[in-house]
Design an enzyme around this catalytic site. Structure first.
Site, mmCIF file in Angstrom:
data_model
loop_
_atom_site.group_PDB
_atom_site.id
_atom_site.type_symbol
_atom_site.label_atom_id
_atom_site.label_comp_id
_atom_site.label_asym_id
_atom_site.label_seq_id
_atom_site.Cartn_x
_atom_site.Cartn_y
_atom_site.Cartn_z
ATOM 1 N N CYS A 193 0.809 -1.229 0.000
ATOM 2 C CA CYS A 193 0.000 0.000 0.000
ATOM 3 C C CYS A 193 0.842 1.278 0.000
ATOM 4 O O CYS A 193 0.305 2.366 -0.181
ATOM 5 C CB CYS A 193 -0.958 0.004 1.182
ATOM 6 S SG CYS A 193 -2.040 -1.411 1.217
ATOM 7 N N HIS A 248 -2.919 7.315 2.394
ATOM 8 C CA HIS A 248 -3.416 5.988 2.008
ATOM 9 C C HIS A 248 -4.802 5.800 2.619
ATOM 10 O O HIS A 248 -5.030 6.109 3.785
ATOM 11 C CB HIS A 248 -2.448 4.918 2.518
ATOM 12 C CG HIS A 248 -2.954 3.524 2.341
ATOM 13 N ND1 HIS A 248 -3.603 3.111 1.193
ATOM 14 C CD2 HIS A 248 -2.936 2.441 3.164
ATOM 15 C CE1 HIS A 248 -3.948 1.840 1.327
ATOM 16 N NE2 HIS A 248 -3.559 1.421 2.505
ATOM 17 N N ASN A 280 -10.145 0.068 0.664
ATOM 18 C CA ASN A 280 -8.679 0.094 0.595
ATOM 19 C C ASN A 280 -8.234 -0.605 -0.688
ATOM 20 O O ASN A 280 -8.414 -1.815 -0.827
ATOM 21 C CB ASN A 280 -8.112 -0.622 1.832
ATOM 22 C CG ASN A 280 -6.588 -0.693 1.826
ATOM 23 O OD1 ASN A 280 -5.939 -0.400 0.820
ATOM 24 N ND2 ASN A 280 -6.017 -1.090 2.943
HETATM 25 N N1 COA Z 1 -18.501 -7.028 11.034
HETATM 26 C C1 COA Z 1 -18.929 -7.160 12.310
HETATM 27 N N2 COA Z 1 -18.100 -7.439 13.339
HETATM 28 C C2 COA Z 1 -16.804 -7.581 13.031
HETATM 29 C C3 COA Z 1 -16.289 -7.457 11.739
HETATM 30 C C4 COA Z 1 -17.205 -7.173 10.704
HETATM 31 N N3 COA Z 1 -16.832 -7.028 9.424
HETATM 32 N N4 COA Z 1 -14.967 -7.649 11.775
HETATM 33 C C5 COA Z 1 -14.628 -7.879 13.048
HETATM 34 N N5 COA Z 1 -15.746 -7.842 13.818
HETATM 35 C C6 COA Z 1 -15.863 -8.029 15.265
HETATM 36 C C7 COA Z 1 -14.710 -8.776 15.873
HETATM 37 O O1 COA Z 1 -14.891 -10.174 15.748
HETATM 38 C C8 COA Z 1 -14.776 -8.293 17.293
HETATM 39 O O2 COA Z 1 -15.773 -9.020 17.965
HETATM 40 P P1 COA Z 1 -15.586 -9.452 19.519
HETATM 41 O O3 COA Z 1 -15.463 -8.151 20.267
HETATM 42 O O4 COA Z 1 -16.826 -10.207 19.805
HETATM 43 O O5 COA Z 1 -14.326 -10.258 19.551
HETATM 44 C C9 COA Z 1 -15.260 -6.846 17.181
HETATM 45 O O6 COA Z 1 -15.848 -6.738 15.875
HETATM 46 C C10 COA Z 1 -14.159 -5.826 17.321
HETATM 47 O O7 COA Z 1 -13.077 -6.211 16.507
HETATM 48 P P2 COA Z 1 -11.769 -5.347 16.417
HETATM 49 O O8 COA Z 1 -10.779 -6.054 15.561
HETATM 50 O O9 COA Z 1 -11.368 -4.956 17.810
HETATM 51 O O10 COA Z 1 -12.316 -4.032 15.673
HETATM 52 P P3 COA Z 1 -11.566 -2.712 15.349
HETATM 53 O O11 COA Z 1 -12.275 -1.580 15.933
HETATM 54 O O12 COA Z 1 -10.086 -2.827 15.591
HETATM 55 O O13 COA Z 1 -11.764 -2.625 13.765
HETATM 56 C C11 COA Z 1 -10.523 -2.986 11.758
HETATM 57 C C12 COA Z 1 -11.245 -3.638 12.940
HETATM 58 C C13 COA Z 1 -9.960 -4.101 10.892
HETATM 59 C C14 COA Z 1 -11.541 -2.193 10.968
HETATM 60 C C15 COA Z 1 -9.404 -2.056 12.279
HETATM 61 O O14 COA Z 1 -8.614 -2.730 13.240
HETATM 62 C C16 COA Z 1 -8.508 -1.579 11.181
HETATM 63 O O15 COA Z 1 -8.929 -0.859 10.291
HETATM 64 N N6 COA Z 1 -7.212 -1.912 11.218
HETATM 65 C C17 COA Z 1 -6.282 -1.518 10.200
HETATM 66 C C18 COA Z 1 -6.465 -2.392 8.988
HETATM 67 C C19 COA Z 1 -5.726 -1.879 7.798
HETATM 68 O O16 COA Z 1 -5.655 -0.712 7.586
HETATM 69 N N7 COA Z 1 -5.202 -2.797 6.989
HETATM 70 C C20 COA Z 1 -4.537 -2.500 5.778
HETATM 71 C C21 COA Z 1 -3.303 -1.712 5.958
HETATM 72 S S1 COA Z 1 -2.587 -1.310 4.440
#
Ligand code: COA
Length: 353
Positions: A111, A280, A310
Site C-alpha cells: 500500500c 493511504h 482500501n
Molecule cells: N462485522 C462485524 N463485526 C466484526 C467485523 C465485521 N466485518 N470484523 C470484526 N468484527 C468483530 C470482531 O470479531 C470483534 O468481535 P468481539 O469483540 O466479539 O471479539 C469486534 O468486531 C471488534 O473487533 P476489532 O478487531 O477490535 O475491531 P476494530 O475496531 O479494531 O476494527 C478494523 C477492525 C480491521 C476495521 C481495524 O482494526 C482496522 O482498520 N485496522 C487496520 C487495517 C488496515 O488498515 N489494513 C490495511 C493496511 S494497508
C-alpha cells in the site's frame, strides 16, 4: 528545475459491492463497517483484468498531461496483484498503451506503492537529466507511474475481518522533467520488519504441485519470516490476506504522523503550508487519528475511502486524482502524499503542484 506531476487518472471496475451485499455473505452489518472504517462500498473486478484497469488509468493520466504514448520514457507499475509474474505488469501495460520508448518494470511496496514508485521514478529522472555522478543513462523526461491492485483475488470472502476492507482499482500519475519549476520537494521512505506478520499473504507459494516429496516445506511466509518453525509451515500457509487489524491500526496512525513530519522538515515547509494531504485510504478512523496526532484539521485531508475501500497500491494515486478533479490542488500548492502497508513499508513525499 525538478520532477513535476503533470497528469493524473484513475479507473475502477464496473461492479460495485455494497456493505449490505457483504452482509448477505458474512456476519456483518452496514452500520459496523461504516462506523469502524468509513467504507460504504467497494469495486470488484469480475470482467476487468489488472492490465485493463492500469491501462485505463494510465491512458487518462497521459491525456491529462497532454502527452502521447511515445513521450513516455519510463513506466513503473506498483502492484501486489499482477496478471502474471512474467511478463511483469508494467510490460503488459506498456504493450497495451503502445509506450514504444518506455522501459517498464514492477515495484512491490504494497500500500506504500505510490510513494515508493514516485520516489524511484523521480530519482531516475533527476539522475538522468541532472547527469549525477557523470554516468550516462537513459534520458527520462516523462515517466508514468501506475498503482493498481485487484485485491479481490487474494481476499478471503468468508473472513469478515478482512473482506469488508478491500477493493479493486487503479490510479496513475505522469511525472515530467521541468527546467523551471521544482516539482517534488522531499521524500521519505522507511521499512520496519514485520516479524509478527501483521499483514501477510502466501498466495504465490503453492508448492503442493511439486512433483517430488516435500520434507516439512512448503515455505509459507511465517516460516521464511522465522515466526513459525518449518514443520508447522503447512498449517500456516496463507492463500489470502491475513491481518492483525488493531496492530496495523496503531502502526499506521503512528508512522503517518512521523512520515509527514519528516518530509516537512526535509522540504523546509511547515505542515500548515500544505494545501492538501493525500493519505493511504485504509480506514477513515486511521486518518482521523493521524490528523489529531499531527494537529492538522481533517478538512485538509483528501478522504476518498467511502466509495472504494482500501485499494492498496492504487489508493493514494486514486485519491490524488480525486483531489485534482475537485480542484483542491491549484498550481503552486504544496501537497503531501503519505502511505503505509505490508512489509512493513511506509513513507511520504511533498510536491509543489
Ligand atoms: N462485522 C462485524 N463485526 C466484526 C467485523 C465485521 N466485518 N470484523 C470484526 N468484527 C468483530 C470482531 O470479531 C470483534 O468481535 P468481539 O469483540 O466479539 O471479539 C469486534 O468486531 C471488534 O473487533 P476489532 O478487531 O477490535 O475491531 P476494530 O475496531 O479494531 O476494527 C478494523 C477492525 C480491521 C476495521 C481495524 O482494526 C482496522 O482498520 N485496522 C487496520 C487495517 C488496515 O488498515 N489494513 C490495511 C493496511 S494497508
Amino acid at each position: 528545475m525538478g520532477c513535476k506531476i503533470t497528469g493524473w487518472g484513475k479507473a475502477l471496475p464496473q461492479l460495485t459491492v455494497t456493505n449490505n451485499d457483504l452482509a448477505a455473505i458474512v456476519d456483518t452489518t452496514d452500520e459496523w463497517i461504516v462506523e469502524r472504517t468509513g467504507i460504504r462500498q467497494r469495486h470488484v473486478a469480475t470482467t476487468e483484468t489488472t492490465t485493463d484497469l492500469a491501462s485505463e488509468a494510465g491512458r487518462r493520466a497521459l491525456e491529462q498531461a497532454g502527452l502521447t504514448p511515445e513521450d513516455i520514457d519510463l513506466l513503473i507499475c506498483m502492484t501486489i496483484t499482477p496478471d502474471a509474474i512474467i511478463p511483469s505488469q508494467a510490460c503488459l501495460v506498456k504493450a497495451r498503451l503502445g509506450l514504444a520508448n518506455a522501459v517498464a518494470f514492477d515495484l512491490n511496496a504494497a500500500c506504500s506503492g505510490c510513494i515508493y514508485g514516485i520516489d524511484v521514478a523521480s530519482s531516475m529522472m533527476a539522475a538522468s537529466m541532472g547527469g549525477i555522478g557523470g554516468c550516462q543513462r537513459n534520458p527520462i523526461k516523462n515517466a508514468l507511474v501506475i498503482g493498481v491492485d485487484c485485491l479481490s483475488r487474494i481476499v478471503d470472502w468468508t473472513d469478515r475481518a478482512t473482506c469488508v476492507l478491500f477493493g479493486d482499482g487503479a490510479g496513475a500519475a505522469v511525472i515530467s522533467w521541468d527546467e523551471e519549476e521544482p516539482g517534488i520537494l522531499a521524500t521519505y521512505l522507511r521499512n520496519v520488519d514485520d516479524s509478527q506478520l501483521y499483514l501477510a499473504c502466501d498466495a504465490v507459494y503453492d508448492l503442493s504441485t511439486l512433483p517430488f516429496p516435500q520434507s516439512g516445506t512448503p515455505t509459507p511466509v511465517a516460516v521464511i519470516a522465522g515466526t513459525q518453525p518449518a514443520e508447522g509451515g503447512e498449517e500456516s500457509y496463507r492463500p489470502f490476506i491475513s491481518m492483525q487489524g488493531q496492530k496495523v491500526f496503531k502502526f499506521a496512525a503512528t508512522v503517518m504522523a512521523e512520515a509527514v513530519e519528516t518530509v516537512c522538515q526535509r522540504a523546509g515547509v511547515p505542515v500548515e503550508e500544505a494545501a492538501c494531504i493525500v493519505p493511504h485510504q485504509a480506514n477513515e478512523r486511521i486518518i482521523r487519528f493521524a490528523s489529531k496526532k499531527m494537529g492538522v484539521p481533517m478538512e485538509r485531508f483528501q478522504v476518498s475511502i467511502e466509495e472504494v475501500g482500501n485499494t492498496s497500491a492504487s489508493s493514494v494515486l486514486m485519491a490524488l486524482a480525486d483531489a485534482f478533479e475537485a480542484q483542491r490542488i491549484r498550481p503552486g500548492d504544496k501537497v503531501i502524499l503519505v502511505g503505509f502497508g505490508a512489509g512493513l513499508t511506509y513513507g511520504a513525499l511533498m510536491f509543489q503542484a
